[in-house]
Each structure stands twice: as C-alpha cells, then as structure tokens.
Write a protein that holds these residues in place. Structure first.
Motif, PDB file in Angstrom:
ATOM      1  N   ARG A 107       8.779 -14.548  -4.178  1.00 16.32           N
ATOM      2  CA  ARG A 107       7.615 -15.646  -3.612  1.00 16.32           C
ATOM      3  C   ARG A 107       6.307 -14.965  -3.664  1.00 16.32           C
ATOM      4  NH1 ARG A 107      10.847 -14.289   0.590  1.00 16.32           N
ATOM      5  NH2 ARG A 107      11.631 -16.321   1.009  1.00 16.32           N
ATOM      6  N   TYR A 108       5.092 -15.755  -3.351  1.00 19.36           N
ATOM      7  CA  TYR A 108       3.892 -15.360  -3.569  1.00 19.36           C
ATOM      8  C   TYR A 108       3.346 -15.091  -2.088  1.00 19.36           C
ATOM      9  CZ  TYR A 108       3.317 -18.064  -8.294  1.00 19.36           C
ATOM     10  OH  TYR A 108       3.349 -18.411  -9.332  1.00 19.36           O
ATOM     11  N   VAL A 109       2.832 -14.121  -2.194  1.00 19.28           N
ATOM     12  CA  VAL A 109       2.411 -13.384  -0.766  1.00 19.28           C
ATOM     13  C   VAL A 109       0.921 -13.731  -0.907  1.00 19.28           C
ATOM     14  CG1 VAL A 109       1.922 -11.419   0.571  1.00 19.28           C
ATOM     15  CG2 VAL A 109       4.139 -11.504  -0.480  1.00 19.28           C
ATOM     16  N   ARG A 110       0.144 -13.490  -2.094  1.00 18.90           N
ATOM     17  CA  ARG A 110      -1.242 -13.653  -2.097  1.00 18.90           C
ATOM     18  C   ARG A 110      -1.375 -14.223  -3.844  1.00 18.90           C
ATOM     19  NH1 ARG A 110      -1.487  -9.928   1.287  1.00 18.90           N
ATOM     20  NH2 ARG A 110      -1.394  -8.252  -0.230  1.00 18.90           N
ATOM     21  N   GLU A 111      -2.396 -15.081  -3.988  1.00 14.84           N
ATOM     22  CA  GLU A 111      -2.792 -15.480  -5.191  1.00 14.84           C
ATOM     23  C   GLU A 111      -4.303 -15.858  -5.309  1.00 14.84           C
ATOM     24  OE1 GLU A 111      -1.388 -18.954  -6.720  1.00 14.84           O
ATOM     25  OE2 GLU A 111      -0.948 -20.024  -4.893  1.00 14.84           O
ATOM     26  N   LEU A 112      -5.066 -15.638  -6.482  1.00 13.91           N
ATOM     27  CA  LEU A 112      -6.311 -16.043  -6.596  1.00 13.91           C
ATOM     28  C   LEU A 112      -6.457 -17.605  -6.888  1.00 13.91           C
ATOM     29  CD1 LEU A 112      -7.590 -12.950  -8.456  1.00 13.91           C
ATOM     30  CD2 LEU A 112      -8.073 -13.792  -6.301  1.00 13.91           C
ATOM     31  N   ASP A 113      -7.317 -18.296  -6.861  1.00 15.41           N
ATOM     32  CA  ASP A 113      -7.515 -19.617  -7.513  1.00 15.41           C
ATOM     33  C   ASP A 113      -7.054 -19.739  -8.752  1.00 15.41           C
ATOM     34  OD1 ASP A 113      -8.512 -20.152  -4.763  1.00 15.41           O
ATOM     35  OD2 ASP A 113     -10.749 -20.122  -5.484  1.00 15.41           O
ATOM     36  N   VAL A 118      -1.145 -12.118  -7.139  1.00 16.54           N
ATOM     37  CA  VAL A 118      -1.858 -10.998  -6.670  1.00 16.54           C
ATOM     38  C   VAL A 118      -0.728 -10.035  -5.799  1.00 16.54           C
ATOM     39  CG1 VAL A 118      -3.799  -9.817  -4.855  1.00 16.54           C
ATOM     40  CG2 VAL A 118      -4.112 -11.993  -6.442  1.00 16.54           C
ATOM     41  N   ALA A 119      -0.079 -10.664  -5.021  1.00 14.69           N
ATOM     42  CA  ALA A 119       1.111  -9.808  -4.268  1.00 14.69           C
ATOM     43  C   ALA A 119       2.057 -10.759  -4.130  1.00 14.69           C
ATOM     44  CB  ALA A 119       0.399  -9.401  -2.802  1.00 14.69           C
ATOM     45  N   LEU A 120       3.412 -10.087  -4.552  1.00 12.90           N
ATOM     46  CA  LEU A 120       4.616 -10.870  -4.661  1.00 12.90           C
ATOM     47  C   LEU A 120       5.759 -10.277  -3.712  1.00 12.90           C
ATOM     48  CD1 LEU A 120       4.444 -11.207  -8.598  1.00 12.90           C
ATOM     49  CD2 LEU A 120       3.842 -13.047  -6.911  1.00 12.90           C
ATOM     50  N   GLU A 121       6.888 -10.962  -3.373  1.00 13.72           N
ATOM     51  CA  GLU A 121       7.782 -10.530  -2.693  1.00 13.72           C
ATOM     52  C   GLU A 121       9.192 -10.915  -3.414  1.00 13.72           C
ATOM     53  OE1 GLU A 121       8.109  -9.443   1.851  1.00 13.72           O
ATOM     54  OE2 GLU A 121       8.712 -11.493   1.527  1.00 13.72           O
ATOM     55  N   THR A 122      10.149 -10.214  -3.553  1.00  9.61           N
ATOM     56  CA  THR A 122      11.567 -10.613  -4.203  1.00  9.61           C
ATOM     57  C   THR A 122      12.156 -11.304  -3.142  1.00  9.61           C
ATOM     58  OG1 THR A 122      12.439  -8.585  -3.465  1.00  9.61           O
ATOM     59  CG2 THR A 122      11.744  -8.977  -5.781  1.00  9.61           C
ATOM     60  N   MET A 123      12.628 -12.334  -3.483  1.00  7.73           N
ATOM     61  CA  MET A 123      13.686 -13.113  -2.825  1.00  7.73           C
ATOM     62  C   MET A 123      15.254 -13.368  -3.355  1.00  7.73           C
ATOM     63  SD  MET A 123      11.547 -16.775  -3.162  1.00  7.73           S
ATOM     64  CE  MET A 123      12.679 -17.755  -2.233  1.00  7.73           C
ATOM     65  N   SER A 124      16.066 -13.780  -2.634  1.00  4.11           N
ATOM     66  CA  SER A 124      17.390 -14.113  -3.350  1.00  4.11           C
ATOM     67  C   SER A 124      17.439 -15.085  -4.252  1.00  4.11           C
ATOM     68  CB  SER A 124      18.427 -14.278  -2.109  1.00  4.11           C
ATOM     69  OG  SER A 124      19.582 -14.806  -2.482  1.00  4.11           O
ATOM     70  N   ALA A 125      18.002 -15.008  -5.530  1.00  2.00           N
ATOM     71  CA  ALA A 125      18.178 -16.066  -6.305  1.00  2.00           C
ATOM     72  C   ALA A 125      19.619 -16.589  -6.103  1.00  2.00           C
ATOM     73  CB  ALA A 125      18.018 -15.463  -7.766  1.00  2.00           C
ATOM     74  N   ASP A 126      20.321 -16.352  -5.182  1.00  2.00           N
ATOM     75  CA  ASP A 126      21.851 -16.780  -4.957  1.00  2.00           C
ATOM     76  C   ASP A 126      21.797 -17.552  -3.551  1.00  2.00           C
ATOM     77  OD1 ASP A 126      22.914 -15.495  -7.302  1.00  2.00           O
ATOM     78  OD2 ASP A 126      22.630 -13.446  -5.927  1.00  2.00           O
ATOM     79  N   THR A 127      20.970 -17.349  -2.656  1.00  2.00           N
ATOM     80  CA  THR A 127      21.279 -18.229  -1.493  1.00  2.00           C
ATOM     81  C   THR A 127      19.928 -18.589  -0.990  1.00  2.00           C
ATOM     82  OG1 THR A 127      20.835 -16.212  -0.265  1.00  2.00           O
ATOM     83  CG2 THR A 127      23.092 -16.618  -0.674  1.00  2.00           C
ATOM     84  N   VAL A 205      20.814  -6.643 -10.284  1.00  2.00           N
ATOM     85  CA  VAL A 205      20.820  -6.339  -8.792  1.00  2.00           C
ATOM     86  C   VAL A 205      19.531  -5.803  -8.258  1.00  2.00           C
ATOM     87  CG1 VAL A 205      21.903  -5.145  -6.848  1.00  2.00           C
ATOM     88  CG2 VAL A 205      23.342  -5.987  -9.107  1.00  2.00           C
ATOM     89  N   TYR A 206      18.998  -6.643  -7.188  1.00  2.00           N
ATOM     90  CA  TYR A 206      17.606  -6.095  -6.607  1.00  2.00           C
ATOM     91  C   TYR A 206      17.831  -6.444  -5.249  1.00  2.00           C
ATOM     92  CZ  TYR A 206      16.526 -11.327  -7.266  1.00  2.00           C
ATOM     93  OH  TYR A 206      16.340 -12.423  -6.944  1.00  2.00           O
ATOM     94  N   ARG A 207      16.959  -5.882  -4.325  1.00  2.00           N
ATOM     95  CA  ARG A 207      16.841  -5.884  -3.014  1.00  2.00           C
ATOM     96  C   ARG A 207      15.668  -7.015  -2.545  1.00  2.00           C
ATOM     97  NH1 ARG A 207      13.794  -3.068   0.932  1.00  2.00           N
ATOM     98  NH2 ARG A 207      13.400  -1.685  -0.754  1.00  2.00           N
ATOM     99  N   ASP A 208      16.053  -7.798  -1.604  1.00  2.00           N
ATOM    100  CA  ASP A 208      15.200  -8.918  -1.211  1.00  2.00           C
ATOM    101  C   ASP A 208      14.206  -8.137  -0.352  1.00  2.00           C
ATOM    102  OD1 ASP A 208      17.256 -10.569  -2.048  1.00  2.00           O
ATOM    103  OD2 ASP A 208      17.541 -11.432  -0.226  1.00  2.00           O
ATOM    104  N   GLY A 209      12.985  -8.836  -0.503  1.00  2.00           N
ATOM    105  CA  GLY A 209      12.023  -8.165   0.248  1.00  2.00           C
ATOM    106  C   GLY A 209      10.882  -7.110  -0.381  1.00  2.00           C
ATOM    107  N   ARG A 210      11.305  -6.515  -1.484  1.00  2.00           N
ATOM    108  CA  ARG A 210      10.681  -5.767  -2.351  1.00  2.00           C
ATOM    109  C   ARG A 210       9.104  -6.417  -2.698  1.00  2.00           C
ATOM    110  NH1 ARG A 210      12.361  -1.295  -4.910  1.00  2.00           N
ATOM    111  NH2 ARG A 210      10.373  -0.823  -4.705  1.00  2.00           N
ATOM    112  N   ARG A 211       7.996  -5.758  -2.409  1.00  2.00           N
ATOM    113  CA  ARG A 211       6.832  -6.253  -2.585  1.00  2.00           C
ATOM    114  C   ARG A 211       5.943  -5.436  -3.890  1.00  2.00           C
ATOM    115  NH1 ARG A 211       4.712  -6.779   3.684  1.00  2.00           N
ATOM    116  NH2 ARG A 211       5.800  -8.742   4.054  1.00  2.00           N
ATOM    117  N   TYR A 212       5.158  -6.308  -4.649  1.00  2.00           N
ATOM    118  CA  TYR A 212       4.303  -6.000  -5.644  1.00  2.00           C
ATOM    119  C   TYR A 212       2.964  -6.346  -5.462  1.00  2.00           C
ATOM    120  CZ  TYR A 212       2.491  -6.703 -10.385  1.00  2.00           C
ATOM    121  OH  TYR A 212       1.652  -6.550 -11.445  1.00  2.00           O
ATOM    122  N   HIS A 213       2.116  -5.359  -6.012  1.00  2.00           N
ATOM    123  CA  HIS A 213       0.754  -5.676  -5.789  1.00  2.00           C
ATOM    124  C   HIS A 213      -0.216  -5.412  -7.348  1.00  2.00           C
ATOM    125  CE1 HIS A 213       0.889  -5.579  -1.441  1.00  2.00           C
ATOM    126  NE2 HIS A 213       1.915  -4.723  -1.500  1.00  2.00           N
TER     127      HIS A 213
END
Length: 272
Positions: A107-113, A118-127, A205-213
């Motif tokens: 999911r997008y946490v922040r984005e520019l116009d 700008v900032a992202l967060e992993t979410m489940s691709a199964d549920t 396999v990845y964990r939900d809620g990991r953030r990227y900047h």
C-alpha cells in the motif's frame, strides 16, 4: 472497462478524449475532481520514446483542458477518469498457463503528485484487500488469455466496506521494484525466468507491515508539505527499508546520477 465488467471487477468510469467536443461532453457527464492521464505510459515515435507517466487530479475545466492538451501535444491519447476517494495499493502477479507463480502487494503510505511513490508498506497478497485484488487480476488475465507479468493499482474500500477498485494495469516492472528486491523476493529474476520459460522460483514469503522509504522522495514531500513532518516521523522506524545505493553493485546508481547530470547540463545549455 468492458473486460472488468465481464469478470465482476469494479473499474472507474473512463472516457477517451479525441476532441474538444469529447472533453466538453465528458466534463458535463462527470463531477470534479477528475483524473486526466494518457492511455499509455510510453509511446515509441520515429525519433525517440516519449514518456507520459503519472496522472493529474484536476478540479476545474481549465486544468482539465491544459492536462489533455499536454498529452495530445506529446502524441498520446488522453483519458478522463472518475476520481475515487480511497487509499491506493499495488498488486503484482506472474501468471503461467493459468497458474499464479508469484504474488505480491503493498500500500501507499505517501506519494508525490502524479503518483511517484515515496513511502510504501507491504500487505498480504493472499487475504484482505490484497488477496481480493490478486483474485480479480487472475480473472482478468484468464479472460483475456494473457500469460506473464502484470502489476496493477487499486483503491482499498473505505472503512464501511465495499470491493477493491482497479484503476491502472501495466505489463512491466514498476518504479519502486527495489522495495521487494531489498526484501529478497527476487522479482526481476522471476520476471526473466518467466519470459524465457525457466522453472519458477519457490513461492515468495514476506512479512506484512514492512515499510520502504525513498529518501529523496521523502525530502521532496516535506518540501511540499511542511506540516507533515510529524506524520513522516511517526511512520518511519529503524527497521524500515531505505533506497540507499548498493555498495556491492554501485553501477546502476552511478548511471542514474550521470543521466541526471546530463539532463541538468542540457537544460543549462538551453537557457543560454
């Protein structure tokens, strides 16, 4: 839009704009704000590749006309799309012979116009919303007969419920692919393996809620939204992933820097 309707997949009302009359009729039929974007994010001309990335949210007829004219001037086909209120997220899959060999969502946490992440967060691709989006993409690809890689953008339903809404699809890697790469998901290798028909890698396999900047993106975001400092700090943690240059493979970052310097020099020459 027709394909989405055929597989029970919500999609915003979208109108191609071929003339000024088309734009006038479209704006009479839709309520502001609306989204203006090109039907394709890149065009190959005889001279070069023209990039028409991103989308503009416009709030009046004058802004819509200017956005449409800019896309036309570049040779693109403008689209006017219904604006949807909601949180954006991104779903990715690889489909081979009717089987999904890779799935991922963030999911997008922040984005520019314009849609720059700008900032992202992993979410489940199964549920949840991510799983619903992947299932919708699978139905779309099966209905269209498409095998291969696809990445798409969706709106999450509001808190009171509702389906996810697809609004953009691309058969290409995306700008922030570095995020799942840094998580060890080997997306680029997976796409290459699929393209040449090699054996797919095991499930990712990845964990939900990991953030990227994006560091430069966060700086630009704070420059444009000075009151957002507290929100940026609140959504930044020591264990987050940052887009720093690789020490073991610095060539891609060096190439980006050289290209940006070249573009700056060309602009400086043009101002003389």
């Amino acid at each position: 839009a027709d394909l989405c309707a055929a597989v029970d997949g919500p999609y915003p009302r979208t109108h191609p704009v071929a003339s000024d009359a088309d734009l006038e009729r479209t704006l009479q039929d839709m309520r502001f704000p609306v989204v203006v974007k090109s039907s394709r994010s890149a065009l190959a001309t005889a001279e070069r590749v023209v990039y028409l990335k991103g989308a503009r949210v416009v709030r009046d007829a004058g802004a819509a006309e200017r956005a449409v004219d800019a896309i036309r001037a570049a040779g693109g086909v403008p689209l006017v799309q219904e604006w949807i209120a909601g949180d954006k997220f991104h779903a990715v899959l690889i489909r081979r012979s009717g089987q999904t060999t890779f799935r991922y969502a963030h999911r997008y946490v922040r984005e520019l116009d314009g849609g720059s992440e700008v900032a992202l967060e992993t979410m489940s691709a199964d549920t949840g919303a991510g799983g619903e989006a992947i299932a919708m993409l699978e139905r779309l690809l099966d209905a269209s007969g498409y095998d291969g890689f696809v990445q798409a953008e969706f709106f999450e339903p509001p808190a009171d419920g509702g389906p996810v809404i697809l609004f953009d699809v691309n058969a290409r890697l995306w700008g922030s692919v570095e995020f799942p790469e840094k998580l060890g998901l080997r997306v680029v290798e997976r796409v290459v393996r699929d393209a040449v028909g090699a054996v797919p890698l095991p499930d990712a396999v990845y964990r939900d809620g990991r953030r990227y900047h994006s560091v430069t993106g966060e700086i630009r975001y704070l420059q444009r939204h000075r009151a957002a400092t507290r929100a940026v700090l609140r959504t930044t943690r020591p264990g987050d992933v940052f887009d720093h240059p690789s020490l073991t493979d610095p060539a891609p970052f060096a190439l980006v820097v050289l290209r940006k310097l070249h573009a700056l020099l060309e602009r400086a020459k043009g101002r003389r």
